[in-house]
Motif scaffolding. Structure first.
Motif, PDB file in Angstrom:
ATOM      1  N   VAL A  80       0.886  -1.515   0.002  1.00 48.39           N
ATOM      2  CA  VAL A  80       0.064  -0.198   0.069  1.00 48.39           C
ATOM      3  C   VAL A  80       0.558   1.239  -0.394  1.00 48.39           C
ATOM      4  CG1 VAL A  80      -1.432   1.165   1.079  1.00 48.39           C
ATOM      5  CG2 VAL A  80      -2.227  -0.957   1.257  1.00 48.39           C
ATOM      6  N   PRO A  81       0.665   2.730  -1.419  1.00 51.40           N
ATOM      7  CA  PRO A  81       2.008   3.142  -0.818  1.00 51.40           C
ATOM      8  C   PRO A  81       1.618   4.209  -0.161  1.00 51.40           C
ATOM      9  CG  PRO A  81       0.650   3.120  -3.303  1.00 51.40           C
ATOM     10  CD  PRO A  81       0.158   1.842  -2.202  1.00 51.40           C
ATOM     11  N   ARG A  82       2.624   4.784   0.992  1.00 50.50           N
ATOM     12  CA  ARG A  82       2.052   5.607   1.484  1.00 50.50           C
ATOM     13  C   ARG A  82       1.973   6.950   1.243  1.00 50.50           C
ATOM     14  NH1 ARG A  82       5.974   3.362   5.620  1.00 50.50           N
ATOM     15  NH2 ARG A  82       6.905   2.396   5.630  1.00 50.50           N
ATOM     16  N   ASP A  83       2.136   7.320  -0.099  1.00 53.20           N
ATOM     17  CA  ASP A  83       1.419   8.528  -0.359  1.00 53.20           C
ATOM     18  C   ASP A  83      -0.039   8.437   0.043  1.00 53.20           C
ATOM     19  OD1 ASP A  83       0.769  10.238  -2.925  1.00 53.20           O
ATOM     20  OD2 ASP A  83       1.974  11.868  -1.924  1.00 53.20           O
ATOM     21  N   ALA A  84      -0.514   9.137   0.051  1.00 52.70           N
ATOM     22  CA  ALA A  84      -2.256   9.225   0.255  1.00 52.70           C
ATOM     23  C   ALA A  84      -2.523   9.509  -1.581  1.00 52.70           C
ATOM     24  CB  ALA A  84      -2.517  10.622   1.218  1.00 52.70           C
ATOM     25  N   PHE A  85      -2.102  10.150  -2.085  1.00 53.07           N
ATOM     26  CA  PHE A  85      -3.075  10.316  -3.787  1.00 53.07           C
ATOM     27  C   PHE A  85      -2.166   9.010  -4.397  1.00 53.07           C
ATOM     28  CE2 PHE A  85      -2.495  11.751  -8.096  1.00 53.07           C
ATOM     29  CZ  PHE A  85      -3.653  11.904  -7.960  1.00 53.07           C
ATOM     30  N   VAL A  86      -1.031   8.278  -4.427  1.00 52.33           N
ATOM     31  CA  VAL A  86      -1.011   7.460  -5.035  1.00 52.33           C
ATOM     32  C   VAL A  86      -1.196   5.938  -4.407  1.00 52.33           C
ATOM     33  CG1 VAL A  86       0.943   5.692  -5.512  1.00 52.33           C
ATOM     34  CG2 VAL A  86       1.533   8.505  -5.123  1.00 52.33           C
ATOM     35  N   ALA A  87      -1.652   6.174  -2.872  1.00 53.37           N
ATOM     36  CA  ALA A  87      -2.634   5.293  -2.067  1.00 53.37           C
ATOM     37  C   ALA A  87      -4.342   5.475  -3.069  1.00 53.37           C
ATOM     38  CB  ALA A  87      -2.868   5.027  -1.304  1.00 53.37           C
ATOM     39  N   ALA A  88      -4.991   6.638  -3.246  1.00 54.46           N
ATOM     40  CA  ALA A  88      -5.805   6.536  -4.170  1.00 54.46           C
ATOM     41  C   ALA A  88      -5.913   6.328  -5.110  1.00 54.46           C
ATOM     42  CB  ALA A  88      -6.537   8.203  -3.529  1.00 54.46           C
ATOM     43  N   LYS A  89      -4.705   6.460  -5.790  1.00 54.61           N
ATOM     44  CA  LYS A  89      -4.405   5.908  -7.316  1.00 54.61           C
ATOM     45  C   LYS A  89      -4.924   4.074  -7.855  1.00 54.61           C
ATOM     46  CE  LYS A  89      -4.823   8.287 -10.809  1.00 54.61           C
ATOM     47  NZ  LYS A  89      -5.387   8.938 -11.601  1.00 54.61           N
ATOM     48  N   MET A  90      -4.226   3.788  -6.333  1.00 54.42           N
ATOM     49  CA  MET A  90      -4.132   2.294  -6.039  1.00 54.42           C
ATOM     50  C   MET A  90      -6.053   1.604  -5.835  1.00 54.42           C
ATOM     51  SD  MET A  90      -3.140  -0.190  -3.234  1.00 54.42           S
ATOM     52  CE  MET A  90      -4.210   0.429  -2.470  1.00 54.42           C
ATOM     53  N   ASP A  91      -6.527   2.511  -5.116  1.00 48.62           N
ATOM     54  CA  ASP A  91      -8.278   1.818  -4.971  1.00 48.62           C
ATOM     55  C   ASP A  91      -8.373   2.543  -6.206  1.00 48.62           C
ATOM     56  OD1 ASP A  91      -7.350   1.593  -2.408  1.00 48.62           O
ATOM     57  OD2 ASP A  91      -8.140   3.733  -1.721  1.00 48.62           O
ATOM     58  N   GLU A  92      -8.734   3.081  -7.180  1.00 48.45           N
ATOM     59  CA  GLU A  92      -8.872   3.379  -8.707  1.00 48.45           C
ATOM     60  C   GLU A  92      -9.221   1.836  -8.862  1.00 48.45           C
ATOM     61  OE1 GLU A  92      -7.758   6.183 -11.908  1.00 48.45           O
ATOM     62  OE2 GLU A  92      -7.972   7.504  -9.686  1.00 48.45           O
ATOM     63  N   TRP A  93      -7.936   1.635  -9.264  1.00 43.27           N
ATOM     64  CA  TRP A  93      -7.955   0.459  -9.502  1.00 43.27           C
ATOM     65  C   TRP A  93      -8.547  -0.640  -9.263  1.00 43.27           C
ATOM     66  CZ3 TRP A  93      -6.329   0.366 -14.814  1.00 43.27           C
ATOM     67  CH2 TRP A  93      -5.223   1.557 -15.242  1.00 43.27           C
ATOM     68  N   LEU A  94      -8.338  -0.414  -7.730  1.00 40.49           N
ATOM     69  CA  LEU A  94      -8.935  -1.551  -7.704  1.00 40.49           C
ATOM     70  C   LEU A  94     -10.271  -1.751  -7.867  1.00 40.49           C
ATOM     71  CD1 LEU A  94      -7.139  -2.064  -3.839  1.00 40.49           C
ATOM     72  CD2 LEU A  94      -6.342  -3.665  -5.526  1.00 40.49           C
ATOM     73  N   PHE A  95     -10.603  -0.504  -7.915  1.00 45.17           N
ATOM     74  CA  PHE A  95     -12.281  -0.222  -8.117  1.00 45.17           C
ATOM     75  C   PHE A  95     -13.058  -0.964  -9.181  1.00 45.17           C
ATOM     76  CE2 PHE A  95     -12.372   2.402  -4.286  1.00 45.17           C
ATOM     77  CZ  PHE A  95     -13.587   1.840  -4.051  1.00 45.17           C
ATOM     78  N   TRP A  96     -11.887  -0.411 -10.175  1.00 45.26           N
ATOM     79  CA  TRP A  96     -11.766  -0.067 -11.568  1.00 45.26           C
ATOM     80  C   TRP A  96     -11.939  -1.924 -11.942  1.00 45.26           C
ATOM     81  CZ3 TRP A  96      -8.865  -2.172 -15.770  1.00 45.26           C
ATOM     82  CH2 TRP A  96      -9.099  -2.274 -16.772  1.00 45.26           C
ATOM     83  N   GLU A  97     -10.663  -2.667 -11.480  1.00 46.67           N
ATOM     84  CA  GLU A  97     -10.350  -4.449 -11.935  1.00 46.67           C
ATOM     85  C   GLU A  97     -12.326  -4.968 -11.553  1.00 46.67           C
ATOM     86  OE1 GLU A  97     -10.301  -8.133 -10.175  1.00 46.67           O
ATOM     87  OE2 GLU A  97     -10.344  -6.129  -9.368  1.00 46.67           O
ATOM     88  N   GLN A  98     -12.964  -4.682 -10.419  1.00 46.06           N
ATOM     89  CA  GLN A  98     -13.703  -5.228 -10.067  1.00 46.06           C
ATOM     90  C   GLN A  98     -15.336  -4.636 -11.162  1.00 46.06           C
ATOM     91  OE1 GLN A  98     -14.530  -7.883  -7.306  1.00 46.06           O
ATOM     92  NE2 GLN A  98     -12.596  -8.538  -8.178  1.00 46.06           N
ATOM     93  N   TYR A  99     -15.061  -3.659 -11.263  1.00 49.39           N
ATOM     94  CA  TYR A  99     -15.946  -3.415 -11.887  1.00 49.39           C
ATOM     95  C   TYR A  99     -15.660  -3.052 -14.291  1.00 49.39           C
ATOM     96  CZ  TYR A  99     -20.114   0.143 -13.357  1.00 49.39           C
ATOM     97  OH  TYR A  99     -21.055   0.695 -14.428  1.00 49.39           O
TER      98      TYR A  99
END
Length: 196
Positions: A80-99
Motif C-alpha cells: 500500500v503506497p505511503r503517499d495518500a494520493f498514490v494510495a488513492a490511485k491504487m484504490d481507483e484501480w482496485l475498484f476498476w478491476e471489479q467493475y
C-alpha cells in the motif's frame, strides 16, 4: 485466520498471494461453490452474500470481497503506497478491476473453462469490453511500470489474478506487450510460476 476460497478463482487467489507475500499465517479451506457450499446456513451466517473469498479471523469477525480483504491485510505493508494520493490511485484501480475488468475477462474464462462454451458462443459485448480493459491496461503500462506509483501495489496483485489467465477466456495477449512484461514482473515478485 481461515480463508474460505476456491483455488480456481482469481479473486480467492489474490488473498492467498497477499498472505504468502506478507507471511500472514492462515488456514485455507477449499470451498466448492458448484456443490452449494457457500449456501449452507453456517456459511451464510459468516457471509450473507454467500460468496468466496471470505476470511474469518481468530476473534470470529468475518470479511468478504477480495479487494476489501487484501486492502485490510496489507494495510501497513509496502503493498500500500505511503503517499495518500498514490494510495488513492491504487484504490481507483482496485475498484476498476471489479467493475470494468473482472466482469469480462473472468466471466469469459468461466464460460470457456467451466461451462465448456466455444469462443464463438461468448457474448460479443463481454469480449469487446474485455479487450477494452486490456487495451487500457496496456496503454497505462507503456508509460508506467506498475499501476500505482513506482512499486508493485495491491492494484497489481488484484489485476494480475485474471489478466494472467486471460488467454483461457479467449483473450490472446500477443498484442499486449506491456501487459505481458508486467505479468512477468508481478508473477516474479509474488513468487508465482508463469501462467500456462
Amino acid at each position: 485466520m481461515k480463508i474460505y476460497g476456491d483455488s480456481n478463482s482469481g479473486n480467492c487467489l489474490k488473498v492467498k498471494w497477499v498472505c504468502d507475500k506478507l507471511a500472514v499465517p492462515y488456514r485455507w479451506i477449499e470451498i466448492d461453490t458448484g456443490k452449494g457450499e457457500t449456501r449452507t446456513p453456517q456459511f451464510l451466517r459468516m457471509n450473507g452474500a454467500g460468496q468466496v473469498p471470505t476470511v474469518e479471523f481468530d476473534d470470529g469477525r468475518a470479511l468478504a470481497q477480495s479487494n476489501a480483504i487484501i486492502r485490510y491485510l496489507a494495510r501497513d505493508s509496502a503493498l500500500v503506497p505511503r503517499d495518500a494520493f498514490v494510495a488513492a490511485k491504487m484504490d481507483e484501480w482496485l475498484f476498476w478491476e471489479q467493475y470494468s475488468h473482472e466482469p469480462y475477462i473472468a466471466v469469459c474464462r468461466f464460460q470457456l473453462v467451466y461451462l465448456g462454451k466455444n469462443v464463438s458462443d461468448l457474448d460479443p459485448e463481454k469480449v469487446k469490453r474485455g479487450h477494452a480493459a486490456l487495451d487500457r491496461m496496456d496503454s497505462h503500462l507503456v508509460t508506467s511500470r506498475f499501476f500505482a506509483g513506482d512499486m508493485i501495489s495491491l492494484a497489481d496483485v488484484s489485476l494480475l489474478a485474471y489478466t494472467r489467465l486471460a488467454h483461457e477466456g479467449g483473450f490472446e495477449l500477443g498484442r499486449y506487450a506491456a501487459v505481458r512484461r508486467w505479468i512477468g514482473e508481478t508473477e516474479a515478485y509474488l513468487g508465482l510460476p508463469p501462467a500456462r
